[in-house]
Design an enzyme around this catalytic site. Structure first.
Site, PDB file in Angstrom:
ATOM      1  CB  THR A 176      -1.005  -0.096   1.132  1.00  0.00           C
ATOM      2  OG1 THR A 176      -1.884  -1.112   1.230  1.00  0.00           O
ATOM      3  CG2 THR A 176      -1.938   1.289   1.104  1.00  0.00           C
ATOM      4  CG  PHE A 233       0.057   4.866   3.686  1.00  0.00           C
ATOM      5  CD1 PHE A 233      -1.312   4.791   4.191  1.00  0.00           C
ATOM      6  CD2 PHE A 233       0.963   3.664   3.274  1.00  0.00           C
ATOM      7  CE1 PHE A 233      -1.642   3.804   4.693  1.00  0.00           C
ATOM      8  CE2 PHE A 233       0.010   2.489   4.105  1.00  0.00           C
ATOM      9  CZ  PHE A 233      -0.837   2.479   4.562  1.00  0.00           C
TER      10      PHE A 233
END
Ligand code: PEP
Ligand code: MN
Length: 692
Positions: A276, A278
């Site tokens: 992921t 960010f």
């Protein structure tokens, strides 16, 4: 005695020694980092040295009879963390020593967002990190805007689930800037109460995306039901709280530690690589060391027109900018229109990028620089062994350093022959620059068609504005005007119906398929009015209301900017520069008469402003003969003069019953006048090579 106890004790002792050695190695790394921080000309990476390290490790590993691949993987991690750790020395030193930082994220402690926040700040120069979990993404952004946190760290994309739309939409609509990025390699684990066994589970809780990423594992658990939770760590927390050994969660190993659970199975996801990315968001831009590789994020919208997006992408190509992401999101205020989000390598202040952004402006309706920030996403690829780390094997395949990745010859657009005043750099027409055509909900202003915007001075009531719209439509005008908020010289004069009037105007515009233009008076009304109006008008009295200009610069609607009654042409252009610099590229200028010593007319129509503006700027120019004259009988002659002088169209006041108009009744045309205006305009418009 257990035969395993001695080797296990050895391992424990060696592991302690390994960690101690890593700490000692990091001390040396920091000494180098501090030297790099003091000498801004020192390169951040010594690739020759990195290659040699890999070679040495590989050789030593082979001498010791262990895999050189294994040693290489370990070194990759060590080098990567060392580089990150040195970044703290590259931050501008805070005046009062390291600061305390509050970072907001979505979720509860030990959620992936929280873990990414901890990772991000572990190698930054902060005295104390306060992590504050919020229920949703928007709540974290609210707290950032309100100054309750210094940063918000939000996930923007995942290698399996893709983009996180809600965060993109927040980026496009809120006031914040991207100042950093972080990556987190997600490793989903099955967590249960201490002593629980996977075989006896009946329920598994997690975030729906995490459950989807673990379907293969979950299908293997017979008779187990999945339960959706708002976040993975929240699911772990609930398992611990409920104390039922038949219930487990899918979350991180760190969440197990946080909530006193046990890891029942590790790596339960379908795909091994699950990363992921960010974004770290702040209220203000932050400077960073120019040696650090940068990424820039940009949002823009284009006209719905053949090839519009391709023109924009070509500009990045021509400036040799490497795009790392392109995303599109629908625009809520305009059906089937899109906002594009682009990420590219490099800093927006680097000449190559700055030139590309300038070149982009004429091709977009709106543009918003979301931020330039140090890149970290590639780190995840390096760790997966697919990155740009120099290896001993491919010495000549090693990438060049980040700042000279010129892969295509530069095809930078020709420079202007005359020097452009930097205060007017966006408004000025460069040599050879074509007219900007502004799209107003499907009506092109600034092209070969002469545009008519007609309607009453003020919206007075529903019946009046519907009758006016019918009149406007019948004469063939393409836009409808009408003031809902009226700037009146006298406080006792009719002030307009406000938002109620806007509703009537919109209803009339919809009924007769006429895009509507209406004046906005207050910065705080801009967003709300932009939802309903097709174009926002800035009136003469507000031409230098800089707060208002900045606000319409952020709006996703075209702007009709009227010349102030005592403003010079230069001042009008400077006002338009405010709007363009704010990101909004759809600006139309309007000459509406200026204050002179003459009292025979309400104002003096400055017809020469039209050709002067047309040569100095690429923006379309309209004329408003109504407010210039203040008298019905002069509106038609001034209209003809404006058309002959090269205006792109007119904005004219008319009323179904001028005698009863609540505002500017002396200058309002009736239906008959409007018909005459159009008939007399036709040959003049044709004479200047345009169509009506
Ligand atoms: C108007 O167009 O309604 C108006 C008030 O015009 P100006 O701002 O040019 O006076
Ligand atoms: Mn008026």
């Amino acid at each position: 005695m257990d035969p395993l106890s001695k080797p296990r004790a050895d391992i424990d002792r060696l592991d302690r020694e390994l960690v101690r050695l890593l700490a000692e190695r990091l001390d040396a790394v920091r000494e180098i980092g501090s030297a790099k921080g003091r000498d801004p000309s020192a390169p951040l990476r010594d690739e020759e040295r990195e290659r040699n390290l890999f070679a040495t490790w590989a050789r030593t590993a082979e001498e010791q009879g262990i895999s050189s691949y294994f040693a290489g993987r370990v070194l990759r991690e060590v080098l990567n963390w060392s580089r990150r750790d040195q970044e703290r020395f590259l931050e501008p030193a805070a005046k009062n020593g390291p600061r305390a930082v509050r970072v907001g994220y979505q979720g509860v402690p030990a959620s992936y967002s929280d873990l990414a926040a901890q990772k991000h700040f572990a190698t930054r120069d902060v005295a104390r990190l306060e992590r504050i979990g919020f229920r949703g993404f928007a709540a974290a952004v609210d707290a950032l805007e309100a100054g309750e946190v210094d940063y918000a760290l939000l996930p923007i994309e995942n290698t399996i689930a893709g983009s996180i739309d809600e965060v993109y939409d927040l980026l496009g609509s809120r006031r914040m800037t991207i100042v950093g990025e972080e990556v987190w390699a997600v490793e989903h684990c099955l967590l249960g109460l201490p002593g629980a066994r996977a075989e006896e589970l009946r329920v598994v809780r997690s975030h729906p995306v995490a459950l989807l990423q673990c379907t293969r594992f979950l299908e293997g658990l017979v008779g187990v039901r999945s339960e959706s939770f708002h976040d993975t760590a929240g699911a772990a927390e609930a398992v611990a709280r409920d104390g039922d050994r038949h219930v487990a969660a899918i979350a991180s190993e760190e969440a197990a530690r946080e909530y006193g659970l046990e890891v029942l199975r590790r790596d339960v996801a379908n795909q091994a690589t699950n990363i992921t990315r960010f974004l770290l968001l702040a209220r203000e831009r932050e400077a960073f060391d120019p040696r650090r590789p940068a990424r820039t994020s940009l949002a823009f919208a284009v006209n719905h027109r053949h090839g519009a997006l391709l023109e924009c992408l070509n500009i990045f190509e021509a400036h040799a900018l490497n795009l790392t992401k392109l995303e599109s999101r629908p625009r809520p205020e305009a059906a089937w229109e899109y906002q594009f989000y682009v990420d590219f390598e490099g800093h927006a202040d680097e000449p190559r990028a700055a030139e590309a952004l300038e070149a982009l402006r004429p091709h977009v309706n709106h543009m918003q620089l979301l931020g330039s920030y140090p890149r970290r996403a590639e780190e995840a690829l390096e760790l997966a062994g697919r990155g740009r780390v120099p290896t001993n094997a491919g010495a000549d395949l090693a990438p060049s350093s980040d700042h000279d990745v010129v892969v295509a010859p530069l095809k930078v657009p020709a420079c202007p022959a005359v020097k452009v005043n930097p205060s007017l750099k966006l408004t000025t027409r460069r040599e050879g620059q074509p007219n900007t055509i502004v799209d107003v909900s499907g009506v092109a202003v600034g092209g070969s068609r002469f545009v008519l915007a007609l309607g009453p001075c003020a919206v007075e009531n529903r019946a009046q504005v519907l009758a006016a719209a019918e009149m406007v439509k019948r004469c063939g005008a393409s836009l409808m005007r009408g003031g809902a908020f009226k700037p009146r010289t006298s406080p006792y004069a009719f002030q307009g119906l406000g938002f109620e009037g806007l509703e009537y105007l919109r209803e009339a515009g919809r009924a007769f398929e006429l895009p509507i233009v209406t004046e906005v008076l207050h910065p705080e009304d801009v967003e709300k009015m932009a939802e309903k109006a097709d174009m926002l008008q800035i009136g003469a009295r507000n031409m230098q209301n800089f707060a208002l200009l900045k606000e319409v610069g952020r709006a996703r609607r075209p702007v009709l900017l009227k010349r102030g009654m005592s403003a010079t042409i230069e001042e009008l252009l400077l006002a338009s520069e405010y709007v363009l610099a704010g990101g909004n590229q759809r600006v139309i200028l309007c000459e509406r008469g200026i204050r002179t010593f003459e009292t025979a007319t309400r104002n003096t129509f400055d017809v020469s402003a039209i050709p002067v503006l047309k040569s100095r700027t690429h923006l379309p120019v309209l004329a408003d003969p109504s407010h210039a004259a203040g008298r019905r009988d002069l509106v038609i002659p001034l209209s003809l003069a404006a058309a002959a002088a090269g205006a792109d169209g007119l904005i004219v006041e008319c009323h179904p019953n001028p005698a009863e108009a609540l505002c500017d009744k002396e200058q309002a045309l009736d239906a008959e006048d409007v018909a005459e205006l159009v008939a007399r305009l036709r040959p003049v418009v044709a004479a200047v090579g345009r169509t009506l």
